[in-house]
Design an enzyme around this catalytic site. Structure first.
Site, PDB file in Angstrom:
ATOM      1  N   ASP A   1      -0.040   5.039   1.239  1.00 32.18           N
ATOM      2  CA  ASP A   1      -0.166   5.943   2.379  1.00 32.18           C
ATOM      3  C   ASP A   1      -0.220   5.174   3.693  1.00 32.18           C
ATOM      4  OD1 ASP A   1      -0.369   8.396   0.824  1.00 32.18           O
ATOM      5  OD2 ASP A   1      -2.281   7.583   0.146  1.00 32.18           O
TER       6      ASP A   1
ATOM      7  N   SER B   1      -3.064   1.455  -4.287  1.00 33.53           N
ATOM      8  CA  SER B   1      -3.559   2.487  -3.385  1.00 33.53           C
ATOM      9  C   SER B   1      -4.905   2.998  -3.859  1.00 33.53           C
ATOM     10  CB  SER B   1      -2.564   3.654  -3.329  1.00 33.53           C
ATOM     11  OG  SER B   1      -3.076   4.733  -2.591  1.00 33.53           O
TER      12      SER B   1
ATOM     13  N   ASP C   1       0.859  -1.166   0.000  1.00 30.25           N
ATOM     14  CA  ASP C   1       0.000   0.000   0.000  1.00 30.25           C
ATOM     15  C   ASP C   1       0.905   1.228   0.000  1.00 30.25           C
ATOM     16  OD1 ASP C   1      -2.331   1.649   0.351  1.00 30.25           O
ATOM     17  OD2 ASP C   1      -1.930   1.696   2.505  1.00 30.25           O
TER      18      ASP C   1
END
Length: 255
Positions: free
Chosen positions: A9, A124, A7
């Protein structure tokens, strides 16, 4: 062929607290909206995947009337898209200004995977522009070229829907049972698991209290020499010692 999928963030860097939240609030101020999300409120907003979706949640009938916003659904979608585009531009500026450091172990593990012939990707719910900005800043241009990027604006549904993982698997040519995901949130975990991908969770500043019962392993971070990780849950008995290596990823796969 093995694959390692990160991922963005909260996994590559602490971008939610130090980047996205700041950018949302600056965009709201520019738009003349009396909205300022606190860290506690933003933590709740993160339970919804996608920045445009988080903005759209604000558009209650009372909010729309008070701020004289469009009432037509298509016009509202356009307003949300424009506000989100401005937020993305602010986020890019914040990334370009520096200050976002990679989380412990991310670059080390990505290099180990690359050296061993693993495919690497970043998936993401954020806009591709934002994801590539973070990846390039954290990893550097040469290392960033090794990653496939699949972002939220390329799929029909955001996490916890598995669409972004399914797209990454198709584009990599990887099998779910030969792929490990690294996420920091419950919605990311659920997206990976729904796609059949075992998931290692490294909690971030907003997610430590979430339910990660479906994860193969939960740690504070990936670990580095002199900065050992803390194991928070290890239902498969992976037993990492200070840092996640390819051996621990294989254990998450059941190998």
């Amino acid at each position: 062929m093995r694959a390692l999928v990160f991922d963005c963030d909260g996994v590559l860097a602490e971008t939610e607290r130090d980047g996205h939240l700041v950018a949302f609030n600056e965009a709201f101020a520019e738009a003349g909206l009396p909205v300022r999300w606190s860290e506690a409120e933003y933590a709740e907003r993160l339970r919804t995947g996608g920045g445009k979706e988080r903005i759209a949640q604000m558009l209650t009938p009372a909010f729309v009337r008070e701020h004289e916003l469009p009432t037509d659904p298509d016009a509202q979608d356009g307003w949300v898209a424009r506000l989100h585009a401005r937020k993305t531009a602010i986020f890019r500026r914040l990334v370009d200004e520096g200050g976002l450091e990679p989380r412990p172990g991310v670059l080390r593990l990505a290099d180990e995977a690359h050296a061993a012939g693993w495919w690497t990707a970043v998936v993401s719910t954020s806009a591709e522009e934002s994801v590539r900005a973070v990846l390039g800043h954290v990893a550097g241009p040469e290392r960033a070229e090794r990653f496939l990027v699949v972002a939220g604006d390329a799929v029909p549904a955001k996490k916890p829907d598995p669409a972004v993982y399914e797209a990454a698997l198709r584009r990599l040519g990887a099998r779910p049972g030969e792929t490990v995901a690294i996420e920091d949130s419950r919605i990311g975990l659920l997206a990976a698991v729904a796609a059949g991908v075992p998931c290692l969770v490294t909690v971030s500043s907003f997610t430590r209290g979430e339910d990660f019962s479906e994860a193969a392993l939960v740690t504070t971070h990936l670990g580095d020499p002199g900065n050992p990780l803390e194991v928070l849950a290890d239902p498969r008995g992976v037993g990492p010692r200070g840092a996640i290596t390819l051996a621990e990823l294989e254990a998450c796969l059941g190998g």
